[in-house]
Design a protein around this motif. Sequence first.
Motif, PDB file in Angstrom:
ATOM      1  N   GLN A 117     -34.757  20.991  26.188  1.00 19.48           N
ATOM      2  CA  GLN A 117     -35.647  20.105  26.557  1.00 19.48           C
ATOM      3  C   GLN A 117     -37.001  20.267  25.370  1.00 19.48           C
ATOM      4  O   GLN A 117     -37.554  21.258  25.576  1.00 19.48           O
ATOM      5  CB  GLN A 117     -36.201  20.026  28.007  1.00 19.48           C
ATOM      6  CG  GLN A 117     -35.044  19.883  28.874  1.00 19.48           C
ATOM      7  CD  GLN A 117     -35.325  19.957  30.305  1.00 19.48           C
ATOM      8  OE1 GLN A 117     -36.550  20.222  30.779  1.00 19.48           O
ATOM      9  NE2 GLN A 117     -34.429  20.173  31.153  1.00 19.48           N
ATOM     10  N   LEU A 118     -37.320  19.305  24.661  1.00 17.82           N
ATOM     11  CA  LEU A 118     -38.372  19.432  23.784  1.00 17.82           C
ATOM     12  C   LEU A 118     -39.237  18.350  24.157  1.00 17.82           C
ATOM     13  O   LEU A 118     -38.810  17.319  24.484  1.00 17.82           O
ATOM     14  CB  LEU A 118     -37.884  19.096  22.360  1.00 17.82           C
ATOM     15  CG  LEU A 118     -36.677  20.209  21.832  1.00 17.82           C
ATOM     16  CD1 LEU A 118     -36.270  19.672  20.488  1.00 17.82           C
ATOM     17  CD2 LEU A 118     -37.319  21.572  21.822  1.00 17.82           C
ATOM     18  N   LYS A 119     -40.594  18.741  24.411  1.00 20.98           N
ATOM     19  CA  LYS A 119     -41.695  17.950  24.844  1.00 20.98           C
ATOM     20  C   LYS A 119     -42.911  18.182  23.921  1.00 20.98           C
ATOM     21  O   LYS A 119     -43.392  19.187  23.993  1.00 20.98           O
ATOM     22  CB  LYS A 119     -41.982  17.952  26.321  1.00 20.98           C
ATOM     23  CG  LYS A 119     -42.918  16.848  26.997  1.00 20.98           C
ATOM     24  CD  LYS A 119     -42.831  17.317  28.428  1.00 20.98           C
ATOM     25  CE  LYS A 119     -43.853  15.971  29.166  1.00 20.98           C
ATOM     26  NZ  LYS A 119     -43.898  16.224  30.636  1.00 20.98           N
TER      27      LYS A 119
ATOM     28  N   VAL B 199     -29.512  16.914  26.092  1.00 18.41           N
ATOM     29  CA  VAL B 199     -30.333  17.115  25.177  1.00 18.41           C
ATOM     30  C   VAL B 199     -31.719  16.132  25.447  1.00 18.41           C
ATOM     31  O   VAL B 199     -31.467  14.893  25.763  1.00 18.41           O
ATOM     32  CB  VAL B 199     -29.906  16.995  23.744  1.00 18.41           C
ATOM     33  CG1 VAL B 199     -31.150  16.819  22.660  1.00 18.41           C
ATOM     34  CG2 VAL B 199     -28.999  18.053  23.373  1.00 18.41           C
ATOM     35  N   SER B 200     -32.747  16.525  25.371  1.00 20.78           N
ATOM     36  CA  SER B 200     -34.044  15.540  25.803  1.00 20.78           C
ATOM     37  C   SER B 200     -35.028  16.121  24.914  1.00 20.78           C
ATOM     38  O   SER B 200     -35.630  17.047  24.793  1.00 20.78           O
ATOM     39  CB  SER B 200     -34.456  15.914  27.433  1.00 20.78           C
ATOM     40  OG  SER B 200     -35.517  15.219  27.623  1.00 20.78           O
ATOM     41  N   ILE B 201     -35.478  14.728  24.365  1.00 23.79           N
ATOM     42  CA  ILE B 201     -36.574  14.824  23.258  1.00 23.79           C
ATOM     43  C   ILE B 201     -37.854  13.919  23.817  1.00 23.79           C
ATOM     44  O   ILE B 201     -37.213  12.850  23.646  1.00 23.79           O
ATOM     45  CB  ILE B 201     -36.173  14.686  21.793  1.00 23.79           C
ATOM     46  CG1 ILE B 201     -35.169  15.666  21.430  1.00 23.79           C
ATOM     47  CG2 ILE B 201     -37.567  14.734  20.955  1.00 23.79           C
ATOM     48  CD1 ILE B 201     -34.420  15.482  20.238  1.00 23.79           C
TER      49      ILE B 201
ATOM     50  N   GLU C 284     -37.531   9.761  24.181  1.00 25.44           N
ATOM     51  CA  GLU C 284     -38.585   8.999  24.582  1.00 25.44           C
ATOM     52  C   GLU C 284     -39.697   9.398  23.527  1.00 25.44           C
ATOM     53  O   GLU C 284     -40.134  10.481  23.429  1.00 25.44           O
ATOM     54  CB  GLU C 284     -39.071   9.168  25.952  1.00 25.44           C
ATOM     55  CG  GLU C 284     -40.269   8.505  26.376  1.00 25.44           C
ATOM     56  CD  GLU C 284     -40.305   8.731  28.001  1.00 25.44           C
ATOM     57  OE1 GLU C 284     -41.547   8.326  28.311  1.00 25.44           O
ATOM     58  OE2 GLU C 284     -39.569   9.374  28.748  1.00 25.44           O
ATOM     59  N   GLY C 285     -40.599   8.194  23.261  1.00 24.16           N
ATOM     60  CA  GLY C 285     -41.660   8.512  22.327  1.00 24.16           C
ATOM     61  C   GLY C 285     -41.157   8.827  20.733  1.00 24.16           C
ATOM     62  O   GLY C 285     -42.009   9.497  20.368  1.00 24.16           O
ATOM     63  N   CYS C 286     -39.892   8.970  20.203  1.00 26.65           N
ATOM     64  CA  CYS C 286     -39.632   9.658  19.032  1.00 26.65           C
ATOM     65  C   CYS C 286     -39.849   8.083  18.152  1.00 26.65           C
ATOM     66  O   CYS C 286     -39.016   7.374  17.851  1.00 26.65           O
ATOM     67  CB  CYS C 286     -38.191   9.881  19.068  1.00 26.65           C
ATOM     68  SG  CYS C 286     -38.065  11.280  20.359  1.00 26.65           S
ATOM     69  N   SER C 287     -40.863   7.851  17.729  1.00 29.33           N
ATOM     70  CA  SER C 287     -41.478   6.601  16.885  1.00 29.33           C
ATOM     71  C   SER C 287     -40.907   6.777  15.412  1.00 29.33           C
ATOM     72  O   SER C 287     -40.926   5.587  14.935  1.00 29.33           O
ATOM     73  CB  SER C 287     -42.999   6.479  16.936  1.00 29.33           C
ATOM     74  OG  SER C 287     -43.678   7.440  16.353  1.00 29.33           O
ATOM     75  N   VAL C 288     -40.398   7.765  15.019  1.00 31.81           N
ATOM     76  CA  VAL C 288     -40.187   7.622  13.398  1.00 31.81           C
ATOM     77  C   VAL C 288     -38.433   7.536  13.271  1.00 31.81           C
ATOM     78  O   VAL C 288     -37.984   6.809  12.287  1.00 31.81           O
ATOM     79  CB  VAL C 288     -40.517   8.947  12.790  1.00 31.81           C
ATOM     80  CG1 VAL C 288     -39.977   9.087  11.367  1.00 31.81           C
ATOM     81  CG2 VAL C 288     -41.808   9.130  12.809  1.00 31.81           C
TER      82      VAL C 288
END
Length: 446
Positions: A310-312, A335-337, A363-367
């Motif tokens: 989990q990456l936050k 896997v959670s980002i 979630e919130g990975c805009s690129v």
Amino acid sequence: MSEFDKHVRNPSKNEKPFNEIESSEIDSTLSLSDSLLLKILEKLPESQSNDVSLVCKRWLNLQGRRLRSLKVLDFDFVLSERLTTRFPKLTHVDLVNACMNPPPNSGILLCHKSICMHLSSESSNWEFLEENLLRSDVIDRGLSVLSRGNCDLLKLVVINATELGLLSLAEDCSDLQELELHKCNDNLLHGIAACKNLRGLRLVGSVDGLYSSSVSDIGLTFLAQGCRSLVKLELSGCEGSFDGIKAIGQCCEVLDELTIVDHRMDDGWIAAVSYFESLKILRISSCRKIDASPGPEKLLRSCPAMESLQLKRCCLNDKEGMRALFKVCDGATEVSIQDCWGLSDDSFSLAKAFRRVRFLSLEGCSVLTSGGLESVILHWEELESMRVVSCKSIKDSEISPALSSLFSLLKELTWRPDTRSHLSSSLEGAGIGKRGSKFFKKSVLH
């Protein structure tokens, strides 16, 4: 003779003498034992707890016996022994906010996660908390009072304590299972071995703008040697390196959950995660870097029990660090980002290293783009569920037939990359819902 005596001896015609008052006008709960009344009070909703304590002194005391968890705001309440007298059955105590001495004329309230403190409008120093903390010897004295209170303490949160305070606490609170130490340092961890039954530990070293303290390889080694039964560990704002993390992995054989927050560790620490034989969950949060120089690839071994990465709120533009992290966690099934910046198509392509991913959450990975997502997940043969939310560079219009075919085989799909997403209409005729097992659950959000 007082007016009360006259009234009792010579009541009016419509009034009964005091000794003839009907029993229904007397507190009927007096006939109930404390244990029975406690069982009744436990049935009341939590919202009525404060009202219950105002009924009478007996109910106040009983309500105090019901309370198990408390966040203390006044340290004098601890030093006076009223805390353990008023609440003898406490199991969870948070002393952090009580360990601060607010300045006079403090009209500003600063909150940072679990810490809330008042500030003076005249303060110009950004080390707010450092200025207003109670002395360590005062906090140690409070811990000694708390430990002598005969409460069944299971979890404690404290700041600015020393080794002596920790030792006095461990001596009388042998059942202590969870400990959260703010402004922790190596010397404090020298006494951690006294907490024999510790299962969960959170260490907070430095917090930018609030206070600074140092947890290095020395403290991590003390921790490793003294807390061999740890199951959960969080290192926040801590220093250290490969050696300190390796020592924990080798000594804490049953540790299955590790959280790293805002680390200041030396390059090469990721390789040490390979030594955790029982580690199932690895969380990395609020880190400016993962590992800029992870070292030779031969040192990067897979964690045998790894289940979830989990990456936050991390910076993920460091390809070498990401490659090392994915290699060590290549056996993860989840896997959670979330809300991470710098996750480009190139850096996400390194996720092909994962061998058994069944659930992916972005979630919130805009690129990250649709092509970058597709290039990875088509390699994951065991993928069953996926969640994509607030990833604005992933477009419905860019979904290929191969990707839509994969969607039709998923057990569960949550697809909301942006506010304009209309997955069902974009993939009309693609066969979603017509393939896969009849037991599969389709969940498409618009």
